[in-house]
Structures are given as structure tokens and as C-alpha cells.
Write a protein that holds these residues in place. Structure first.
Motif, PDB file in Angstrom:
ATOM      1  N   VAL A 151       0.833  -1.207   0.000  1.00  0.00           N
ATOM      2  CA  VAL A 151       0.000   0.000   0.000  1.00  0.00           C
ATOM      3  C   VAL A 151       0.868   1.257   0.000  1.00  0.00           C
ATOM      4  O   VAL A 151       0.597   2.221  -0.729  1.00  0.00           O
ATOM      5  CB  VAL A 151      -0.949   0.013   1.234  1.00  0.00           C
ATOM      6  CG1 VAL A 151      -1.682   1.344   1.341  1.00  0.00           C
ATOM      7  CG2 VAL A 151      -1.962  -1.123   1.134  1.00  0.00           C
ATOM      8  N   ILE A 201      -2.954   1.478  -2.809  1.00  0.00           N
ATOM      9  CA  ILE A 201      -3.901   0.469  -2.346  1.00  0.00           C
ATOM     10  C   ILE A 201      -4.443  -0.401  -3.474  1.00  0.00           C
ATOM     11  O   ILE A 201      -4.755  -1.580  -3.285  1.00  0.00           O
ATOM     12  CB  ILE A 201      -5.062   1.130  -1.560  1.00  0.00           C
ATOM     13  CG1 ILE A 201      -5.838   0.045  -0.781  1.00  0.00           C
ATOM     14  CG2 ILE A 201      -5.967   1.936  -2.496  1.00  0.00           C
ATOM     15  CD1 ILE A 201      -6.755   0.593   0.285  1.00  0.00           C
ATOM     16  N   LEU A 214      -3.135  -3.986  -4.368  1.00  0.00           N
ATOM     17  CA  LEU A 214      -3.634  -5.185  -3.690  1.00  0.00           C
ATOM     18  C   LEU A 214      -4.629  -5.954  -4.560  1.00  0.00           C
ATOM     19  O   LEU A 214      -4.931  -7.111  -4.296  1.00  0.00           O
ATOM     20  CB  LEU A 214      -4.299  -4.809  -2.359  1.00  0.00           C
ATOM     21  CG  LEU A 214      -3.356  -4.301  -1.259  1.00  0.00           C
ATOM     22  CD1 LEU A 214      -4.169  -3.792  -0.073  1.00  0.00           C
ATOM     23  CD2 LEU A 214      -2.401  -5.404  -0.820  1.00  0.00           C
TER      24      LEU A 214
END
Length: 307
Positions: A157, A162, A165
Motif C-alpha cells: 500500500v 492500495i 492489492l
């Protein structure tokens, strides 16, 4: 709503999770070999046993089980979500009637989409942890240094954003056809056998589970290779567009694979994958069926779902 939150769906979900964890633990080294063959393009060894021997020789006896815990954690969550969603949706749609192959495929597809969107971050992290410390032949691979699952989440992250992911989400969504096809063939073969006999033997369950997974894996394998590369995310390739494993990235990676290794490059590691995934799926279904049957018997309940 009661069908979605039913005790029966919970039993199926727990049994599916336990079955998958048991099976993956037994055949985990085969998955290690498969992942190396997919990601490390310059590895010359092409057979499963030779790759495993190389890994043990270069990295130690326990190296084939590297990353076991994050993989098992992800698999447990993933199969719990899949089995719960599959059986809940089937209970709502079928409502005590006999299911059909078409319904099994649709329910399996929807359950797969839900599963992918919820659990992809876990699979991105476990792919990286499993390959951390590996001795690669490919110099394009950037090494990682994660201290564990939480640290891996934090570093990804922090360094990549983010959305990293969810790398490989696009091919993963295409790959929901894999479990959907698997469950369609499994449920269909099971129904055919149950027409001829009252109860399936352990061997019956093992064989139909193996056949169903072999078909699904062979059909979807090229996309699984792309998925592994995108989840690993450490190749110095196509740097201008890496987010989420878009269609552009998928096509780029497929083209590069074919350009470098020919059409068979898309199936590199298939032997290891088939060996691992077929045996794992067969054992998983066996544990799953026995555990659900035993649970319903102990609790004095009868499965409401007709196959």
C-alpha cells in the motif's frame, strides 16, 4: 434470507474450507513448482520433479513449503466465501427442486465473482511471500523484503498504492469460469452417478473431483499464468500501465509470452499445475463430502439441497 443465513450453508462453507486446507497442505510442493515455472521464465528445468529438486538443492529442504501459512490462510478464507456463496445462492434459486447444469454454472460464476473481489488482496500478498527469497533465473524480477502478512500489506500500500492489492483482478474475474466449470462438471457427474446408486463411494468422489478440475484447469491455464505474473508484480515489464491487471496488461503479457516461447509458453508449468490442482481438488471434495455428511448425521439433520 433464511436460506442465505442457514446452518446448512455454514456447514458447507466450513467443510469446503477444511477440505481445501487439508488438500493444499498435502500437495503444496507441487504448487510451489508450478508458480516458479509460471513466474521465472528463464528457468530451464521444465518437469515438476526437476524443479523441486533444484529448489531443495539451492534453497533448502523446507523451501517447497515456503509461504505455506499465508497461502493456507488465503485459501481457507477464499473457499469459505466460495462454498458459502455457492450453496446459499443454490438454496435460494433451486428451493428444494433438482438443480441443472446451467444453474450450477451460473451460481458458480456469481460465487466466483464475489470471491475474487473479496479475497484478491490476500492472494496478492501470499504470492509475493511465497516467492520471497527464491533464487530466480530471470534478472527482470525485483526482490522483495516482507516480514510477514501485515508488513506485506503495509509495504504494498505504501510503495505501490492500495489498488496494487487488486493486481490481477481482471484475469481473476475471467478465471471465475475455472471453479464455475469445475463445479458444473462435478455436480453434473455426481447427479449422473446418483441416478445409478444410492450413495457415492470415496473413490467415486475422488475421481469425479479430479476429472472436473482437470477440465477446468486445462481450459483456463493461459489466464492463470498471466494472473500469477500480475499478482507477483515484481517484473520490470510494461511499467507505464500496471494497475489492476487491465485488459491491456493481460493482452501485453499474453503477447510477450507467445513471442518469447511460442504458443506452448502459455502452458509452461501446466504439468505441475494439473498434478497439484487435480489431486488437491479431488482430495478437497472427498474431505468436503465426508465432513458435511458426518456433520449432518451428528446433528440429526438431513441436507435440504437436492443434487
Amino acid at each position: 434470507m433464511s436460506s442465505v443465513l442457514s446452518y446448512e450453508s455454514l456447514v458447507h462453507a466450513v467443510a469446503g474450507a477444511v477440505g481445501s486446507v487439508t488438500a493444499m497442505t498435502v500437495f503444496f510442493p507441487l504448487d510451489t513448482a508450478r508458480l516458479r515455472l509460471q513466474v521465472d521464465e528463464k528457468r530451464k528445468s521444465k518437469t515438476t520433479h526437476m524443479v523441486l529438486l533444484e529448489i531443495i538443492k539451492e534453497e533448502g529442504l523446507l523451501a517447497p513449503y515456503r509461504g505455506w501459512f499465508p497461502v493456507i490462510s488465503s485459501l481457507c478464507c477464499s473457499n469459505f466465501v466460495y462454498f458459502y456463496t455457492f450453496n446459499s445462492l443454490k438454496a435460494v434459486w433451486v428451493k428444494g427442486q433438482h438443480s441443472t447444469t446451467g444453474k450450477d454454472l451460473v451460481v458458480g460464476f456469481v460465487a466466483g465473482v464475489v470471491n475474487v473481489l473479496l479475497t484478491t488482496p490476500l492472494w496478492v500478498v501470499n504470492t509475493r511471500l511465497k516467492l520471497q527469497g527464491a533464487k530466480f533465473r530471470n534478472e527482470d524480477i525485483v526482490p522483495t523484503n516482507y516480514k510477514g502478512i501485515i508488513d506485506a500489506f503495509h509495504q504494498i500500500v505504501r510503495d505501490e498504492g492500495i489498488l496494487a492489492l487488486w493486481n490481477g483482478t481482471f484475469p481473476s474475474l475471467l478465471l471465475v469460469f475455472n471453479p464455475a466449470i469445475q463445479f458444473m462438471f462435478y455436480e453434473g457427474l455426481k447427479r449422473q452417478l446418483l441416478k445409478k446408486r444410492m450413495k457415492l463411494s470415496s473413490l467415486d468422489v475422488f475421481i469425479i473431483g479430479a476429472i472436473a478440475k482437470a477440465i477446468a484447469t486445462t481450459v483456463t491455464y493461459p489466464m492463470q499464468t498471466v494472473q500469477s505474473i500480475l499478482r507477483f508484480g515484481r517484473h520490470r515489464l510494461n511499467p507505464e500501465n500496471r494497475t489492476l491487471g487491465s485488459l491491456r496488461n493481460v493482452l501485453y503479457l499474453l503477447h510477450q509470452r507467445v513471442k518469447r516461447f511460442g504458443i506452448m509458453g502459455l502452458y509452461k508449468g501446466l504439468e505441475a499445475k494439473l498434478l497439484q490442482t487435480v489431486l488437491t481438488a479431488a482430495l478437497m471434495f472427498l474431505v468436503y463430502e465426508k465432513l458435511t455428511a458426518a456433520t449432518f448425521t451428528i446433528m440429526g439433520l438431513k441436507s435440504a439441497r437436492k443434487h
